[in-house]
Design an enzyme around this catalytic site. Structure first.
Site, PDB file in Angstrom:
ATOM      1  N   LYS A 200       0.875  -1.251  -0.019  1.00  0.00           N
ATOM      2  CA  LYS A 200       0.135   0.046  -0.112  1.00  0.00           C
ATOM      3  C   LYS A 200       0.903   1.152  -0.073  1.00  0.00           C
ATOM      4  O   LYS A 200       1.688   1.447   1.060  1.00  0.00           O
ATOM      5  CB  LYS A 200      -0.924   0.008   1.102  1.00  0.00           C
ATOM      6  CG  LYS A 200      -1.819   1.397   1.281  1.00  0.00           C
ATOM      7  CD  LYS A 200      -2.808   1.277   2.414  1.00  0.00           C
ATOM      8  CE  LYS A 200      -3.411   2.498   2.574  1.00  0.00           C
ATOM      9  NZ  LYS A 200      -4.561   2.405   3.570  1.00  0.00           N
ATOM     10  N   GLU A 238       7.314  -6.933   1.107  1.00  0.00           N
ATOM     11  CA  GLU A 238       6.073  -6.741   1.739  1.00  0.00           C
ATOM     12  C   GLU A 238       5.377  -7.732   1.659  1.00  0.00           C
ATOM     13  O   GLU A 238       4.695  -8.447   2.627  1.00  0.00           O
ATOM     14  CB  GLU A 238       5.277  -5.450   1.567  1.00  0.00           C
ATOM     15  CG  GLU A 238       5.968  -4.107   2.264  1.00  0.00           C
ATOM     16  CD  GLU A 238       5.606  -4.080   3.595  1.00  0.00           C
ATOM     17  OE1 GLU A 238       4.948  -4.798   4.255  1.00  0.00           O
ATOM     18  OE2 GLU A 238       6.131  -2.860   4.099  1.00  0.00           O
ATOM     19  N   LYS A 253      -2.302  -1.373  -3.765  1.00  0.00           N
ATOM     20  CA  LYS A 253      -3.071  -0.095  -3.711  1.00  0.00           C
ATOM     21  C   LYS A 253      -2.208   0.994  -3.887  1.00  0.00           C
ATOM     22  O   LYS A 253      -1.242   0.931  -3.057  1.00  0.00           O
ATOM     23  CB  LYS A 253      -3.826  -0.452  -2.459  1.00  0.00           C
ATOM     24  CG  LYS A 253      -4.634   0.886  -2.223  1.00  0.00           C
ATOM     25  CD  LYS A 253      -5.302   0.908  -0.556  1.00  0.00           C
ATOM     26  CE  LYS A 253      -5.928   1.919  -0.489  1.00  0.00           C
ATOM     27  NZ  LYS A 253      -6.566   2.099   0.835  1.00  0.00           N
TER      28      LYS A 253
HETATM   29  C1  PBG Z   1      -7.372   3.268   5.539  1.00  0.00           C
HETATM   30  C2  PBG Z   1      -7.673   3.200   4.065  1.00  0.00           C
HETATM   31  C3  PBG Z   1      -7.685   4.162   3.169  1.00  0.00           C
HETATM   32  C4  PBG Z   1      -8.048   3.693   1.984  1.00  0.00           C
HETATM   33  C5  PBG Z   1      -8.537   2.487   2.098  1.00  0.00           C
HETATM   34  N1  PBG Z   1      -8.157   2.071   3.745  1.00  0.00           N
HETATM   35  C6  PBG Z   1      -7.113   5.491   3.325  1.00  0.00           C
HETATM   36  C7  PBG Z   1      -5.755   5.848   3.580  1.00  0.00           C
HETATM   37  O1  PBG Z   1      -4.937   5.183   3.786  1.00  0.00           O
HETATM   38  O2  PBG Z   1      -5.410   7.303   3.709  1.00  0.00           O
HETATM   39  C8  PBG Z   1      -8.325   4.470   0.853  1.00  0.00           C
HETATM   40  C9  PBG Z   1      -9.304   3.985  -0.305  1.00  0.00           C
HETATM   41  C10 PBG Z   1      -9.430   4.789  -1.502  1.00  0.00           C
HETATM   42  O3  PBG Z   1      -8.854   5.860  -1.581  1.00  0.00           O
HETATM   43  O4  PBG Z   1     -10.397   4.360  -2.359  1.00  0.00           O
HETATM   44  N2  PBG Z   1      -6.012   3.424   5.879  1.00  0.00           N
END
Ligand code: PBG
Length: 328
Positions: A200, A238, A253
């Site tokens: 992520k 990771e 992501k």
């Molecule tokens: C929580 C989380 C986030 C997203 C999914 N889970 C936000 C972040 O990390 O700031 C983002 C999902 C999206 O932008 O559609 N940590």
């Protein structure tokens, strides 16, 4: 063999031929719809930066999920928007919190729907970081990794107890997959699947989500725990770590700016890979389409098939309902 013997255009001349040689197809089976659950009743609050998406109270979530199921979407991932936030994010594991309430309702109304619960504290902390903040070993203020793990495990247990099939930790703390697996197993819940947000990235494409969830950090940013966009070897490390700790599915992501990472992960590990087509990727297409600058439907379908082509088995996307309808 080369031109004129070889004429690649022969295979593109008709839709029937294109259908026959098409390598990658999108199906509703590939899609998971993200939903924002809030408190109250009859609440449907449009999210301005995500046209077509709303914050929904539990009763409305059930109605929305019925619709999703009827067009063939196999599952949803729930994000909670609590009434109350504090420095520790305690509302994340409250039994009466938005996610457990939604899960209980959905579990009994739609037993076949795959119910995923996002596990993170940023929607529940008053400072908007993904775990409690304090002084690290060197005195620097940071999100405290090892103090966050028990809270994440508590939240995961609460969601499992409320009916989640899948818990999906999105916090990027080290060791959280192992902490969740151990806590679930100890509670007799070896059946609960872990989809880890393994790679992520610290991305600008989460902007609209943070509006939706009210989870923008009050100070600083998430670069000390989410990944640097320049790295992909690190993504491999990771993913390896999360698989070793017990992740059943690994996620990359965002999706579109990281298709090379999706590809590398799928090639290297051959495990089920999910990719999150995030809020910013959704809103860019919606905004351009609203301006008449591109065909939003075609752009969305092209983006989704590209994520599959790169190697993702599962796509989390705000386009899920529209895409599934179109594919029907
Ligand atoms: C929580 C989380 C986030 C997203 C999914 N889970 C936000 C972040 O990390 O700031 C983002 C999902 C999206 O932008 O559609 N940590």
């Amino acid at each position: 063999m080369s031109f004129p013997t070889q004429r690649p255009r022969r295979l593109r001349r008709t839709e029937t031929m294109r259908r026959l040689v098409r390598e990658t197809r999108l199906s509703p089976d590939d899609l998971i719809a993200p939903l924002f659950v809030c408190t109250g009743e009859g609440v449907e609050e449009a999210i301005p930066s995500m046209p077509g998406c709303s914050r929904l109270s539990v009763d409305r979530i059930v109605a929305e999920c019925r619709e999703l199921a009827s067009v063939g979407v196999p599952g949803v991932i729930l994000f909670g928007i609590p009434d109350r936030k504090d420095p520790e994010g305690t509302e994340a594991w409250a039994e009466a919190g938005p996610i457990p309430r939604a899960l209980r309702a959905l579990r009994s109304e739609l037993p076949e729907l795959s119910l995923w619960a996002d596990v993170c504290l940023c929607e529940y902390t008053d400072h908007g970081h993904c775990g409690p903040v304090g002084e690290g070993p060197d005195g620097r203020v940071e999100v405290l990794n090892d103090r966050t793990l028990p809270s994440l495990a508590r939240a995961a247990l609460a969601y499992a107890a409320a009916g989640a099939d899948v818990v999906a930790p999105s916090d990027m703390m080290d060791g959280r997959v192992g902490a969740l697996r151990a806590a679930l197993d100890e509670a007799g819940r070896s059946d609960v699947t872990i989809v880890s947000y393994a790679a992520k990235y610290a991305s600008a494409f989460y902007g609209p989500f943070r509006d939706a969830a009210g989870s923008a950090p009050a100070f600083g940013d998430r670069r000390a725990y989410q990944m640097d966009p320049g790295n992909s070897d690190e993504a491999i490390r990771e993913v390896a770590a999360d698989l070793e700790q017990g992740a059943d599915v690994v996620m990359v992501k965002p999706a579109l700016a990281y298709l090379d990472v999706v590809y590398r992960v799928k090639q290297r590990f051959g495990v089920p890979v999910a990719a999150y087509n995030v809020s910013g990727e959704y809103s860019m297409i919606k905004a351009a389409a609203a301006e008449g600058w591109l065909d939003g439907t075609r752009a969305a379908m092209e983006a989704l098939v590209s994520i599959r082509r790169a190697g993702a088995d599962i796509i989390l996307t705000y386009f899920a309902k529209d895409a599934a309808r179109l594919l029907a």
